[in-house]
Design a protein around this motif. Structure first.
Motif: not given
Length: 388
Positions: A23-26, A74-75, A107-110
């Motif tokens: 459930x914490x995949x993201x 990224x922002x 960071x990119x994945x999140x």
């Protein structure tokens, strides 16, 4: 395992542990401790031979700051006409020092997953001093004020020893949900598999989490009692959960890889694993024995026989038990098709048995591997080990 003193060790960059709940995949994974402070469970293949240690609070905060720094880049990139491109990300990564790239990748994945949740690793983040956890949570919420959920694994033995005041302070600091591996509510089963806790500690810990206003997710392991303790396992686990009323009850069916203590018990004949049919009968008894609670049942794991077994108690109880009854009502041949198709990930639920193409593909595998109702469980055990 022995705890290692990390206070004088210099910061060596962002870290991530090996596991997190499905459930914490993201979620962003923030490592607070390394490995497991107990690490004796006979059914668990994770962390074996790995030493437990607490990460210094400043190192955890450095990890958080590292991700925050990459997110700010990224922002800004997202505001440009071309936005965030794969080429631009590769260029940024190439210009980073090797020890910075893990934080950048996190960071990119999140960012890609919406940045809504954070999971604190590893196996038991609540084992650190409450004040230290509050400091970490406060810093986390300061750097990422938009996050909706922060969660962690914890052991019942640990939670039972934390005061209500400290748990409430941790909750106020921003921990929203705790995942506890109950596995079983039977003291006999818990002792057999060296869980290091008791039914009463499970109940005390669960009730303490609920009082602190944090969500509680309890994990149950069908099949963990083996043939000898299956009925007690189902009934005692349901009784413990009835006393706790957790927000979530998550099923994690037992699998036995060759390198765990439970596998040796199987070889010695002191533990007799259940067939899929017997596990289904155990799950049915377990579900029927849950009463007076409003928990959400989840079966969100690749090892589970019934991926579609999900609902809210009490209103969905009949629907969930009907799924298990339907499986048990199948002929031996049909049950075997479903078992194999499920473990090949061709089926997610019994409704997929109506898909002739999926059934055809499953039967081709059965024929190639000579799988029959008589040998299906041994074959299933081998297939399941691939996912552990």
């Amino acid at each position: 395992m022995e705890q290692k003193n990390e206070k004088d060790r210099p910061y060596q960059g962002f870290e991530q542990g090996p596991i997190r709940p499905p459930s914490e995949a993201a979620s962003l994974l923030v490592r607070v401790t390394r490995n497991c402070p107990w690490n004796r469970c006979a059914f668990c293949p994770v962390y074996k031979e790995a030493r437990f240690s607490l990460r210094p609070v400043e190192h955890v905060k450095n990890d958080i700051d590292a991700v925050a720094g990459h997110l700010s880049v990224l922002f800004k990139m997202a505001q440009k006409p071309n936005g965030i491109t794969q080429e631009a990300l590769q260029g940024l990564a190439q210009n980073l020092a090797p020890f910075e790239r893990t934080a950048f990748a996190a960071a990119v994945s999140w960012y890609a997953n919406g940045m809504e949740s954070v999971f604190l690793q590893d196996a038991n983040s609540l084992v650190i001093k409450p004040a230290d956890l509050v400091e970490i949570l406060t810093h986390l919420r300061k750097r990422f004020p938009w996050i909706k959920r922060v969660t962690s694994y914890a052991r019942s033995h640990t939670i039972a020893r934390i005061s209500d005041d400290d748990l409430s302070a941790i909750s106020r600091a921003g921990l929203n949900r705790i995942h506890i591996g109950m596995e079983s509510g039977s003291d006999k089963v818990l002792a057999l598999v060296k869980k290091g806790t008791t039914k009463e500690q499970h109940v005390i810990a669960g009730q303490k989490v609920k009082r602190s206003q944090m969500e509680l997710s309890e994990y149950v392991m069908p099949g963990l009692g083996g043939k000898a303790l299956s009925r007690e396992h189902a009934l005692e686990t349901a009784d413990a959960l009835n006393r706790i009323n957790p927000d979530f009850i998550r099923l994690r069916s037992l699998a036995i890889p060759a390198n765990i203590p439970l596998a040796e018990m199987v070889r010695q004949g002191t533990f007799i694993p259940l067939s899929d049919v017997a596990v289904a009968e155990e799950i049915l008894l377990f579900l029927e024995s849950l009463s007076g609670i409003q928990s959400v049942i989840k079966s969100d794991h690749v090892l589970n026989l019934f991926e579609d077994l999900e609902g809210t108690l009490p209103e969905d109880k009949q629907k969930m038990t009907a799924i298990v009854r339907s499986f048990l009502a199948l002929s031996p041949d049909e049950r075997t098709v479903y078992q194999v198709g499920r473990r090949l990930m061709l089926f997610s639920g019994l409704a997929d048995m109506a898909d002739s193409e999926r059934v055809r593909r499953t039967r081709e595998v059965m024929e190639r591997l000579s799988i029959t109702p008589e040998n299906v469980d041994a074959t299933i055990q081998r297939l399941m080990q691939q996912f552990i």
